[in-house]
Motif scaffolding. Structure first.
Motif, PDB file in Angstrom:
ATOM      1  N   LYS A 241      -2.650 -52.475  24.871  1.00  0.00           N
ATOM      2  CA  LYS A 241      -2.051 -53.024  23.646  1.00  0.00           C
ATOM      3  C   LYS A 241      -1.458 -51.880  22.837  1.00  0.00           C
ATOM      4  O   LYS A 241      -2.150 -50.909  22.529  1.00  0.00           O
TER       5      LYS A 241
ATOM      6  N   ASP B  93       0.252 -53.368  10.133  1.00  0.00           N
ATOM      7  CA  ASP B  93       1.061 -54.041  11.168  1.00  0.00           C
ATOM      8  C   ASP B  93       2.455 -54.416  10.685  1.00  0.00           C
ATOM      9  O   ASP B  93       3.063 -55.363  11.208  1.00  0.00           O
TER      10      ASP B  93
ATOM     11  N   HIS C 160      -0.150 -50.664  16.068  1.00  0.00           N
ATOM     12  CA  HIS C 160      -0.757 -50.146  17.309  1.00  0.00           C
ATOM     13  C   HIS C 160       0.266 -49.492  18.256  1.00  0.00           C
ATOM     14  O   HIS C 160      -0.019 -49.318  19.441  1.00  0.00           O
TER      15      HIS C 160
ATOM     16  N   ASP D  37      -7.333 -59.215  14.982  1.00  0.00           N
ATOM     17  CA  ASP D  37      -7.665 -57.840  15.394  1.00  0.00           C
ATOM     18  C   ASP D  37      -7.848 -56.903  14.199  1.00  0.00           C
ATOM     19  O   ASP D  37      -8.118 -55.715  14.364  1.00  0.00           O
ATOM     20  N   HIS D  38      -7.724 -57.458  12.980  1.00  0.00           N
ATOM     21  CA  HIS D  38      -7.937 -56.686  11.745  1.00  0.00           C
ATOM     22  C   HIS D  38      -9.062 -57.287  10.900  1.00  0.00           C
ATOM     23  O   HIS D  38      -9.823 -56.570  10.276  1.00  0.00           O
TER      24      HIS D  38
HETATM   25 ZN   LIG Z   1      -2.794 -55.712  14.752  1.00  0.00          ZN
END
Ligand SMILES: [Zn+2]
Length: 377
Positions: free
Chosen positions: A300, A246, A273, A126-127
């Motif tokens: 999320k 994160d 997040h 997701d990055h």
């Molecule tokens: Zn992430």
């Protein structure tokens, strides 16, 4: 009535008497001096004056930060007052290039056709997104990361594709204490590859009282890459913003205990997040941020415990979110003006922060143009 014969008769400006102390510019000794100069000298002076006014205009520009909607991934675009740019992560791959297109749209809105520094905080999907696809649409000059991937399983094809294109560009591996050399704003690396700055920054280093009373959460063995995250402290004059990507709660303790090496900040980009495992009271309380920006998705991040931790910290004025959080419901989500994408909609609105050297900053919701300005305290 003015006789017709008088019309068009020009009297000399210098021969005329002017009321009061007012005189035409032509009488000014500086103008008289300028008029006597040669043409080449005149041109040089005009060029110098234009350059000086352009520098003044640049100095008045803001640090702009776009929290782009990548549906619970991370992508933050930074444009320094100098005009140089940095992209911090690129969201998810797939979805027909959705996140790359959203990043390109934000860059276009910022007047950019390329990125100076592409920073990949860590290699979770997701990055890391689809870097080759993004670079085909929005080229970058330098790529910054924390070094080799450290994961139990063999590297994915996605990671191999990333390293292949990364190695064709100027690749910089950073460690805590390094600076990302974007012009016009100070960007200090405070964490990378499970390490953190050891020496407190100037004016920081006070004992963090919560360390003694709040036990650290255990490190999650499944989340190795999260804790490899590059964390960045942005400073523009009196303005400070922290973004730890994160980094999880166990590593908040390693960074912030027993002393707080960072001091306070104006803005905190909420870690991971807004998931429960990402924001510890030892971090939130010590930072004392006025504004928290959360890059969550509808399902999320945005955990109820995160809001309680953020709102329990001293000095917090507002939480802004990229998405309404379904888990948070009406009880936890902020008012709609502070949410870029409301429940059930997917229109890829972003949050834009603009900061000045005075420490004043504003946040704007691109969905409805709602803006709030925070004067420096
Ligand atoms: Zn992430």
């Amino acid at each position: 009535m003015v006789p017709f014969s008088a019309i068009g008769k020009c009297e000399s400006l210098s021969s005329r008497s002017w009321p009061g102390s007012w005189k035409p510019l032509g009488d000014d000794p500086l103008i008289q001096w300028y008029l006597k100069l040669g043409d080449n000298v005149k041109i040089s002076i005009v060029v110098l004056l234009l350059a000086a006014s352009a520098n003044l205009a640049r100095a008045a520009k803001t640090l702009d930060v776009y929290d782009i909607d990548v549906e619970g991934g991370k992508s933050v675009l930074i444009v320094s007052p100098s005009g140089e740019s940095m992209l911090f992560d690129v969201g998810w791959p797939g979805f027909n290039g959705r996140d790359a297109d959203r990043i390109v749209a934000a860059a276009k809105s910022a007047g950019l056709s390329h990125i100076d520094y592409l920073v990949i905080s860590h290699y979770d999907i997701d990055h890391l997104g689809d870097v080759p696809l993004l670079l085909s649409k929005l080229p970058a000059t330098h790529i910054v990361d924390h070094g080799p991937m450290e994961a139990a399983k063999p590297p994915s094809d996605r990671y191999k594709d990333y390293t292949a294109i990364r190695d064709k560009l100027d690749h910089i591996v950073v460690k805590p204490g390094d600076r990302i050399p974007i012009k016009g704003v100070d960007v200090l690396v405070v964490t990378a590859a499970r390490q953190h700055i050891e020496k407190p920054l100037k004016g920081a280093g006070a004992p963090n009282p919560l360390c003694a009373t709040t036990p650290p959460k255990p490190e999650l063995p499944t989340d190795v890459e999260d804790n490899m995250s590059i964390g960045l402290l942005f400073t523009l004059g009196k303005f400070r913003m922290l973004d730890l990507a994160d980094l999880e709660s166990a590593y908040d303790y390693k960074l912030m205990c027993p002393n707080n090496p960072i001091g306070s900040v104006d803005v905190y980009q909420v870690s991971i997040h807004g998931q429960d495992k990402g924001v510890s009271p030892v971090l939130a309380q010590a930072l004392g941020a006025r504004v928290a920006l959360m890059g969550n998705g509808p399902r999320k991040g945005g955990a109820p415990q995160t809001w309680e931790t953020l709102r329990g910290a001293p000095g917090l004025e507002d939480i802004w979110q990229v998405h309404y959080s379904v888990a948070g419901g009406q009880d936890h989500n902020p008012p709609a003006d502070y949410i870029a994408n409301l429940e059930g909609t997917d229109e890829a609105h972003w949050l834009k922060l603009s900061a000045q050297t005075t420490g004043a900053f504003s946040v704007t919701n691109s969905r409805n143009g709602f803006t709030k300005t925070y004067k420096h305290k």
